[in-house]
Design a protein around this motif. Structure first.
Motif, PDB file in Angstrom:
ATOM      1  N   ALA A  84     -12.945  -1.430  -1.160  1.00  0.00           N
ATOM      2  CA  ALA A  84     -13.217  -1.772  -2.557  1.00  0.00           C
ATOM      3  C   ALA A  84     -13.560  -3.252  -2.591  1.00  0.00           C
ATOM      4  CB  ALA A  84     -12.005  -1.480  -3.433  1.00  0.00           C
ATOM      5  N   GLY A  85     -14.851  -3.541  -2.792  1.00  0.00           N
ATOM      6  CA  GLY A  85     -15.285  -4.919  -2.741  1.00  0.00           C
ATOM      7  C   GLY A  85     -15.080  -5.473  -1.338  1.00  0.00           C
ATOM      8  N   ASP A  86     -14.429  -6.635  -1.238  1.00  0.00           N
ATOM      9  CA  ASP A  86     -14.186  -7.239   0.072  1.00  0.00           C
ATOM     10  C   ASP A  86     -12.894  -6.756   0.720  1.00  0.00           C
ATOM     11  OD1 ASP A  86     -16.469  -8.667  -0.261  1.00  0.00           O
ATOM     12  OD2 ASP A  86     -15.473 -10.497  -0.983  1.00  0.00           O
ATOM     13  N   GLN A  87     -12.157  -5.916  -0.002  1.00  0.00           N
ATOM     14  CA  GLN A  87     -10.840  -5.481   0.483  1.00  0.00           C
ATOM     15  C   GLN A  87     -10.911  -4.109   1.159  1.00  0.00           C
ATOM     16  OE1 GLN A  87      -8.773  -7.851   0.411  1.00  0.00           O
ATOM     17  NE2 GLN A  87      -7.744  -8.154  -1.552  1.00  0.00           N
ATOM     18  N   THR A  88     -10.090  -3.950   2.178  1.00  0.00           N
ATOM     19  CA  THR A  88      -9.925  -2.644   2.815  1.00  0.00           C
ATOM     20  C   THR A  88      -8.450  -2.257   2.736  1.00  0.00           C
ATOM     21  OG1 THR A  88     -11.754  -3.075   4.332  1.00  0.00           O
ATOM     22  CG2 THR A  88     -10.207  -1.348   4.956  1.00  0.00           C
ATOM     23  N   TYR A  89      -8.195  -1.091   2.171  1.00  0.00           N
ATOM     24  CA  TYR A  89      -6.833  -0.583   2.032  1.00  0.00           C
ATOM     25  C   TYR A  89      -6.638   0.562   3.016  1.00  0.00           C
ATOM     26  CZ  TYR A  89      -7.252  -3.084  -2.402  1.00  0.00           C
ATOM     27  OH  TYR A  89      -7.461  -4.055  -3.347  1.00  0.00           O
ATOM     28  N   THR A  90      -5.651   0.433   3.877  1.00  0.00           N
ATOM     29  CA  THR A  90      -5.385   1.472   4.864  1.00  0.00           C
ATOM     30  C   THR A  90      -3.991   2.040   4.639  1.00  0.00           C
ATOM     31  OG1 THR A  90      -6.777   0.318   6.472  1.00  0.00           O
ATOM     32  CG2 THR A  90      -5.273   2.003   7.329  1.00  0.00           C
ATOM     33  N   LEU A  91      -3.954   3.363   4.484  1.00  0.00           N
ATOM     34  CA  LEU A  91      -2.672   4.030   4.282  1.00  0.00           C
ATOM     35  C   LEU A  91      -2.629   5.259   5.182  1.00  0.00           C
ATOM     36  CD1 LEU A  91      -0.006   4.175   2.643  1.00  0.00           C
ATOM     37  CD2 LEU A  91      -1.193   5.688   1.052  1.00  0.00           C
ATOM     38  N   ALA A  92      -1.541   5.402   5.928  1.00  0.00           N
ATOM     39  CA  ALA A  92      -1.393   6.569   6.806  1.00  0.00           C
ATOM     40  C   ALA A  92      -0.076   7.265   6.472  1.00  0.00           C
ATOM     41  CB  ALA A  92      -1.436   6.145   8.270  1.00  0.00           C
ATOM     42  N   PRO A  93      -0.103   8.130   5.451  1.00  0.00           N
ATOM     43  CA  PRO A  93       1.115   8.845   5.075  1.00  0.00           C
ATOM     44  C   PRO A  93       1.419   9.985   6.044  1.00  0.00           C
ATOM     45  CG  PRO A  93      -0.710   9.517   3.665  1.00  0.00           C
ATOM     46  CD  PRO A  93      -1.259   8.514   4.637  1.00  0.00           C
TER      47      PRO A  93
ATOM     48  N   TRP B 294       5.419   8.089   2.109  1.00  0.00           N
ATOM     49  CA  TRP B 294       4.928   6.726   2.347  1.00  0.00           C
ATOM     50  C   TRP B 294       5.588   5.802   1.324  1.00  0.00           C
ATOM     51  CZ3 TRP B 294       1.877   4.101  -1.379  1.00  0.00           C
ATOM     52  CH2 TRP B 294       1.395   4.889  -2.440  1.00  0.00           C
ATOM     53  N   GLY B 295       5.661   4.543   1.677  1.00  0.00           N
ATOM     54  CA  GLY B 295       6.216   3.547   0.786  1.00  0.00           C
ATOM     55  C   GLY B 295       5.238   2.395   0.609  1.00  0.00           C
ATOM     56  N   ALA B 296       5.533   1.535  -0.338  1.00  0.00           N
ATOM     57  CA  ALA B 296       4.624   0.427  -0.663  1.00  0.00           C
ATOM     58  C   ALA B 296       4.327  -0.425   0.576  1.00  0.00           C
ATOM     59  CB  ALA B 296       5.231  -0.440  -1.768  1.00  0.00           C
ATOM     60  N   THR B 297       5.310  -0.568   1.466  1.00  0.00           N
ATOM     61  CA  THR B 297       5.109  -1.423   2.644  1.00  0.00           C
ATOM     62  C   THR B 297       4.209  -0.760   3.688  1.00  0.00           C
ATOM     63  OG1 THR B 297       7.141  -0.558   3.630  1.00  0.00           O
ATOM     64  CG2 THR B 297       7.321  -2.588   2.354  1.00  0.00           C
ATOM     65  N   ASP B 298       3.893   0.525   3.500  1.00  0.00           N
ATOM     66  CA  ASP B 298       3.008   1.213   4.449  1.00  0.00           C
ATOM     67  C   ASP B 298       1.527   1.013   4.122  1.00  0.00           C
ATOM     68  OD1 ASP B 298       5.140   2.366   5.942  1.00  0.00           O
ATOM     69  OD2 ASP B 298       5.418   3.827   4.337  1.00  0.00           O
ATOM     70  N   MET B 299       1.240   0.434   2.963  1.00  0.00           N
ATOM     71  CA  MET B 299      -0.154   0.170   2.577  1.00  0.00           C
ATOM     72  C   MET B 299      -0.579  -1.175   3.176  1.00  0.00           C
ATOM     73  SD  MET B 299      -2.870   1.037   0.638  1.00  0.00           S
ATOM     74  CE  MET B 299      -2.458   1.993  -0.826  1.00  0.00           C
ATOM     75  N   GLN B 300      -1.614  -1.149   4.003  1.00  0.00           N
ATOM     76  CA  GLN B 300      -2.117  -2.380   4.610  1.00  0.00           C
ATOM     77  C   GLN B 300      -3.404  -2.807   3.916  1.00  0.00           C
ATOM     78  OE1 GLN B 300      -2.522  -1.456   8.746  1.00  0.00           O
ATOM     79  NE2 GLN B 300      -0.357  -0.946   8.978  1.00  0.00           N
TER      80      GLN B 300
ATOM     81  N   MET C 144      24.208   4.810  -4.730  1.00  0.00           N
ATOM     82  CA  MET C 144      22.836   4.318  -4.697  1.00  0.00           C
ATOM     83  C   MET C 144      22.140   4.822  -3.439  1.00  0.00           C
ATOM     84  SD  MET C 144      21.748   0.364  -5.515  1.00  0.00           S
ATOM     85  CE  MET C 144      21.256  -0.002  -3.834  1.00  0.00           C
ATOM     86  N   THR C 145      20.902   5.202  -3.603  1.00  0.00           N
ATOM     87  CA  THR C 145      20.123   5.685  -2.456  1.00  0.00           C
ATOM     88  C   THR C 145      20.127   4.656  -1.331  1.00  0.00           C
ATOM     89  OG1 THR C 145      18.677   6.808  -4.024  1.00  0.00           O
ATOM     90  CG2 THR C 145      17.854   6.560  -1.780  1.00  0.00           C
ATOM     91  N   ALA C 146      20.287   5.119  -0.122  1.00  0.00           N
ATOM     92  CA  ALA C 146      20.247   4.217   1.038  1.00  0.00           C
ATOM     93  C   ALA C 146      18.921   3.461   1.066  1.00  0.00           C
ATOM     94  CB  ALA C 146      20.418   5.027   2.329  1.00  0.00           C
ATOM     95  N   THR C 147      18.975   2.201   1.489  1.00  0.00           N
ATOM     96  CA  THR C 147      17.750   1.398   1.557  1.00  0.00           C
ATOM     97  C   THR C 147      16.856   1.880   2.706  1.00  0.00           C
ATOM     98  OG1 THR C 147      18.688  -0.209   3.093  1.00  0.00           O
ATOM     99  CG2 THR C 147      18.996  -0.636   0.734  1.00  0.00           C
ATOM    100  N   ASP C 148      15.584   1.511   2.632  1.00  0.00           N
ATOM    101  CA  ASP C 148      14.654   1.830   3.718  1.00  0.00           C
ATOM    102  C   ASP C 148      15.164   1.272   5.047  1.00  0.00           C
ATOM    103  OD1 ASP C 148      13.170   2.843   1.657  1.00  0.00           O
ATOM    104  OD2 ASP C 148      11.390   1.615   2.034  1.00  0.00           O
ATOM    105  N   GLU C 149      15.751   0.068   5.004  1.00  0.00           N
ATOM    106  CA  GLU C 149      16.220  -0.574   6.238  1.00  0.00           C
ATOM    107  C   GLU C 149      17.355   0.236   6.857  1.00  0.00           C
ATOM    108  OE1 GLU C 149      15.585  -2.163   3.367  1.00  0.00           O
ATOM    109  OE2 GLU C 149      13.698  -2.975   4.147  1.00  0.00           O
ATOM    110  N   THR C 150      18.278   0.706   6.004  1.00  0.00           N
ATOM    111  CA  THR C 150      19.396   1.511   6.508  1.00  0.00           C
ATOM    112  C   THR C 150      18.890   2.809   7.119  1.00  0.00           C
ATOM    113  OG1 THR C 150      20.868   0.587   4.833  1.00  0.00           O
ATOM    114  CG2 THR C 150      21.546   2.667   5.832  1.00  0.00           C
ATOM    115  N   ILE C 151      17.947   3.448   6.434  1.00  0.00           N
ATOM    116  CA  ILE C 151      17.392   4.712   6.929  1.00  0.00           C
ATOM    117  C   ILE C 151      16.633   4.487   8.233  1.00  0.00           C
ATOM    118  CG2 ILE C 151      15.617   6.454   6.430  1.00  0.00           C
ATOM    119  CD1 ILE C 151      16.602   6.392   3.502  1.00  0.00           C
ATOM    120  N   ARG C 152      15.865   3.399   8.289  1.00  0.00           N
ATOM    121  CA  ARG C 152      15.112   3.106   9.510  1.00  0.00           C
ATOM    122  C   ARG C 152      16.073   2.900  10.684  1.00  0.00           C
ATOM    123  NH1 ARG C 152       9.874   1.751   9.861  1.00  0.00           N
ATOM    124  NH2 ARG C 152       9.833   1.379   7.613  1.00  0.00           N
ATOM    125  N   ALA C 153      17.178   2.208  10.436  1.00  0.00           N
ATOM    126  CA  ALA C 153      18.163   1.973  11.501  1.00  0.00           C
ATOM    127  C   ALA C 153      18.768   3.289  11.979  1.00  0.00           C
ATOM    128  CB  ALA C 153      19.250   1.027  11.003  1.00  0.00           C
TER     129      ALA C 153
END
Lengths: 124, 124
Positions: B88-97, B116-122, A1-10
């Motif tokens: 978009a409307g009242d929301q601001t989406y910031t992504l820095a890939p 980038w990953g889902a957790t990088d979208m603010q 299984m692909t390494a998790t984001d947490e493992t890669i970040r570490a």
């Protein structure tokens, strides 16, 4: 299984710390067997443990600080920008490459490619 | 001959500007024939002009600002971090890939891979 984001970040955090303060052996320990290193991109790819050890050995004993700036992880690969500040005598060399890495399922580095050019090195 | 750093930098700056404000056609014009797009890394690679146009068409008409943060160029390839802020409307989406690109001798993009990953979208 692909390494998790947490493992890669570490792995990345440990890598930056060891590039700044560790020995070549400690850095090599983060790599998987058969790993490759291309630093900078466009230079000859290092494909053997001896070549990779020789490369990192040049950093040993330098007065350095490392700082991870931006990390982006996706599907078992990562790109990250980190700053390496090296003091030698009265000079300070600052380089902030963007490294691209692939990882095995255990989060060990299978390839590293460092994007930077001569004009990215700042001397003060 | 490999495109110069200056040519590649100009392509990247234009790319970020057009991703924020341009049409899909204007973005596509920066790509070489046969170019590929993988955004995010790990998703299916878009290999035809139609697939690439469809991808960028989703950005058309959005209220966006783009800003190039860090660019590293080496041997006809580049990695760069840029910020895209979408309102978009009242929301601001910031992504820095972090995007990794290869270029042909004329500085046209031959491949793009966006880290980038889902957790990088603010969202704010």
């Amino acid at each position: 299984m692909t390494a998790t984001d947490e493992t890669i970040r570490a792995t990345i955090e440990t890598y930056v710390d060891r590039v700044a303060h560790g020995s070549a052996e400690e850095i090599i320990a983060l790599f998987a067997p058969g790993a490759t290193v291309e630093d900078p991109v466009g230079s000859e790819v290092r494909t053997t443990p001896e070549q990779i050890r020789e490369f990192y050995a040049t950093l040993e004993g330098l007065e350095q600080e490392g700082r991870l700036l931006t990390t982006r992880i996706a599907a078992g690969e990562a790109a990250f920008c980190f700053e390496l500040v090296t003091r030698a005598g009265d000079q300070t060399y600052t380089l902030a490459p963007i490294d691209v890495m692939t990882f095995d399922d255990d989060g060990r580095i299978t390839s590293m490619r460092a994007f930077w050019g001569a004009t990215d090195m700042q001397v003060s």
